[in-house]
Design a protein around this motif. Structure first.
Motif, PDB file in Angstrom:
ATOM      1  N   VAL A 118      -0.566  -9.293  -2.519  1.00 29.70           N
ATOM      2  CA  VAL A 118      -0.015  -9.586  -1.202  1.00 29.70           C
ATOM      3  C   VAL A 118       0.499 -11.026  -1.172  1.00 29.70           C
ATOM      4  O   VAL A 118       1.592 -11.293  -0.659  1.00 29.70           O
ATOM      5  CB  VAL A 118      -1.055  -9.333  -0.087  1.00 29.70           C
ATOM      6  N   ALA A 119      -0.255 -11.947  -1.735  1.00 26.36           N
ATOM      7  CA  ALA A 119       0.172 -13.345  -1.800  1.00 26.36           C
ATOM      8  C   ALA A 119       1.473 -13.471  -2.594  1.00 26.36           C
ATOM      9  O   ALA A 119       2.405 -14.169  -2.176  1.00 26.36           O
ATOM     10  CB  ALA A 119      -0.924 -14.207  -2.434  1.00 26.36           C
ATOM     11  N   ILE A 154       0.838  -1.205   0.000  1.00 25.33           N
ATOM     12  CA  ILE A 154       0.000   0.000   0.000  1.00 25.33           C
ATOM     13  C   ILE A 154       0.870   1.252   0.000  1.00 25.33           C
ATOM     14  O   ILE A 154       0.591   2.215  -0.708  1.00 25.33           O
ATOM     15  CB  ILE A 154      -0.983   0.011   1.196  1.00 25.33           C
ATOM     16  N   ASN A 155       1.939   1.219   0.789  1.00 28.89           N
ATOM     17  CA  ASN A 155       2.820   2.383   0.839  1.00 28.89           C
ATOM     18  C   ASN A 155       3.519   2.634  -0.491  1.00 28.89           C
ATOM     19  O   ASN A 155       3.737   3.781  -0.862  1.00 28.89           O
ATOM     20  CB  ASN A 155       3.857   2.232   1.953  1.00 28.89           C
ATOM     21  N   SER A 156       3.858   1.571  -1.211  1.00 30.75           N
ATOM     22  CA  SER A 156       4.577   1.775  -2.474  1.00 30.75           C
ATOM     23  C   SER A 156       3.654   1.981  -3.669  1.00 30.75           C
ATOM     24  O   SER A 156       3.957   2.776  -4.553  1.00 30.75           O
ATOM     25  CB  SER A 156       5.529   0.603  -2.748  1.00 30.75           C
ATOM     26  N   ASP A 157       2.508   1.294  -3.693  1.00 32.33           N
ATOM     27  CA  ASP A 157       1.646   1.324  -4.878  1.00 32.33           C
ATOM     28  C   ASP A 157       0.313   2.027  -4.668  1.00 32.33           C
ATOM     29  O   ASP A 157      -0.400   2.267  -5.632  1.00 32.33           O
ATOM     30  CB  ASP A 157       1.361  -0.106  -5.360  1.00 32.33           C
ATOM     31  N   SER A 193      -4.534   0.002  -6.332  1.00 35.48           N
ATOM     32  CA  SER A 193      -4.077  -1.207  -7.018  1.00 35.48           C
ATOM     33  C   SER A 193      -3.786  -2.349  -6.050  1.00 35.48           C
ATOM     34  O   SER A 193      -3.212  -3.365  -6.429  1.00 35.48           O
ATOM     35  CB  SER A 193      -2.828  -0.890  -7.845  1.00 35.48           C
ATOM     36  N   PHE A 194      -4.215  -2.205  -4.823  1.00 34.74           N
ATOM     37  CA  PHE A 194      -3.960  -3.187  -3.778  1.00 34.74           C
ATOM     38  C   PHE A 194      -4.878  -4.393  -3.956  1.00 34.74           C
ATOM     39  O   PHE A 194      -6.066  -4.234  -4.221  1.00 34.74           O
ATOM     40  CB  PHE A 194      -4.204  -2.526  -2.425  1.00 34.74           C
ATOM     41  N   PHE A 211       4.004   4.704   9.931  1.00 36.48           N
ATOM     42  CA  PHE A 211       3.526   6.093   9.932  1.00 36.48           C
ATOM     43  C   PHE A 211       2.819   6.397   8.618  1.00 36.48           C
ATOM     44  O   PHE A 211       1.695   6.906   8.609  1.00 36.48           O
ATOM     45  CB  PHE A 211       4.697   7.058  10.149  1.00 36.48           C
ATOM     46  N   GLN A 212       3.464   6.076   7.517  1.00 35.22           N
ATOM     47  CA  GLN A 212       2.866   6.337   6.203  1.00 35.22           C
ATOM     48  C   GLN A 212       1.544   5.592   6.051  1.00 35.22           C
ATOM     49  O   GLN A 212       0.550   6.163   5.618  1.00 35.22           O
ATOM     50  CB  GLN A 212       3.836   5.929   5.088  1.00 35.22           C
ATOM     51  N   PHE A 213       1.532   4.325   6.429  1.00 31.26           N
ATOM     52  CA  PHE A 213       0.309   3.541   6.306  1.00 31.26           C
ATOM     53  C   PHE A 213      -0.817   4.130   7.156  1.00 31.26           C
ATOM     54  O   PHE A 213      -1.922   4.369   6.671  1.00 31.26           O
ATOM     55  CB  PHE A 213       0.553   2.076   6.696  1.00 31.26           C
TER      56      PHE A 213
END
Length: 189
Positions: free
Chosen positions: A36-37, A23-26, A30-31, A105-107
């Motif tokens: 995640v898998a 989530i932090n990167s994309d 698009s999650f 923090f970002q999340f």
């Protein structure tokens, strides 16, 4: 197609941590559980043994981070309740937690959907902020600060702590000094 390896260990927590990274990167748009898998190198169905959908995973991610954050904050003020030192320790623990875990923090503050209600103290708000507010108000009361000053002082304290944290968790901001020197909470009283 290559078979995904059997996954030993704590897959639930690994899915949560991978979800936070993704989530932090994309971003959230698009999650997916499939992504995640893939990040955890497990089959695309493996996350479903822990989460029925993406919303449940995101909620678990928030609970995972909030639980650790609350533990850190509570430990920092044990035995200091009502003393000025409690507010200082709480601020230091807040910053330390996120400096150690900048991805959290970002999340939390950009992707998790937490709510911090600065206007209404009777509503459910984000538990770490409630602890911060309650601790600060106890200190204000014990120091004889007029109640009309509680909210402005609280916002000043939290803004300073949260702002320092935001700066220190931002890869683009560099500071060679000691952040603790910036955290002079005593000057507010």
């Amino acid at each position: 197609m290559k078979e995904k390896p059997y996954h030993h260990g704590n897959l639930r927590n690994q899915l949560i941590e991978a979800g936070i990274r993704l989530i932090n990167s994309d971003g959230i748009s698009s999650f997916s559980l499939r992504k995640v898998a893939a990040e955890c190198e497990v089959s695309h169905t493996a996350p479903y043994s822990h989460f029925k959908n993406i919303d449940e995973l995101v909620a678990a991610m928030g609970e995972h981070v909030t639980g650790q954050f609350m533990d850190s904050l509570r430990i920092s003020i044990q035995g200091q309740e009502g003393k000025f030192e409690a507010v200082s320790r709480l601020g230091q623990a807040y910053i330390d937690f996120f400096v150690e875990h900048p991805q959290y923090f970002q999340f939390l503050f950009y992707h998790s959907g937490i709510t911090i209600d600065l206007d209404n103290y009777d509503t459910d708000s984000y538990p770490p902020f409630v602890l911060f507010r309650t601790t600060a108000f106890e200190v204000f009361r014990s120091n004889g600060l007029p109640e009309t000053e509680f909210t402005p002082q609280l916002l000043t304290l939290w803004s300073m702590v949260h702002g320092i944290t935001a700066l220190l968790t931002n890869n683009g901001v560099k500071y060679s000094g000691k952040w603790r020197d910036l955290l002079e909470l005593k000057s507010i009283f």
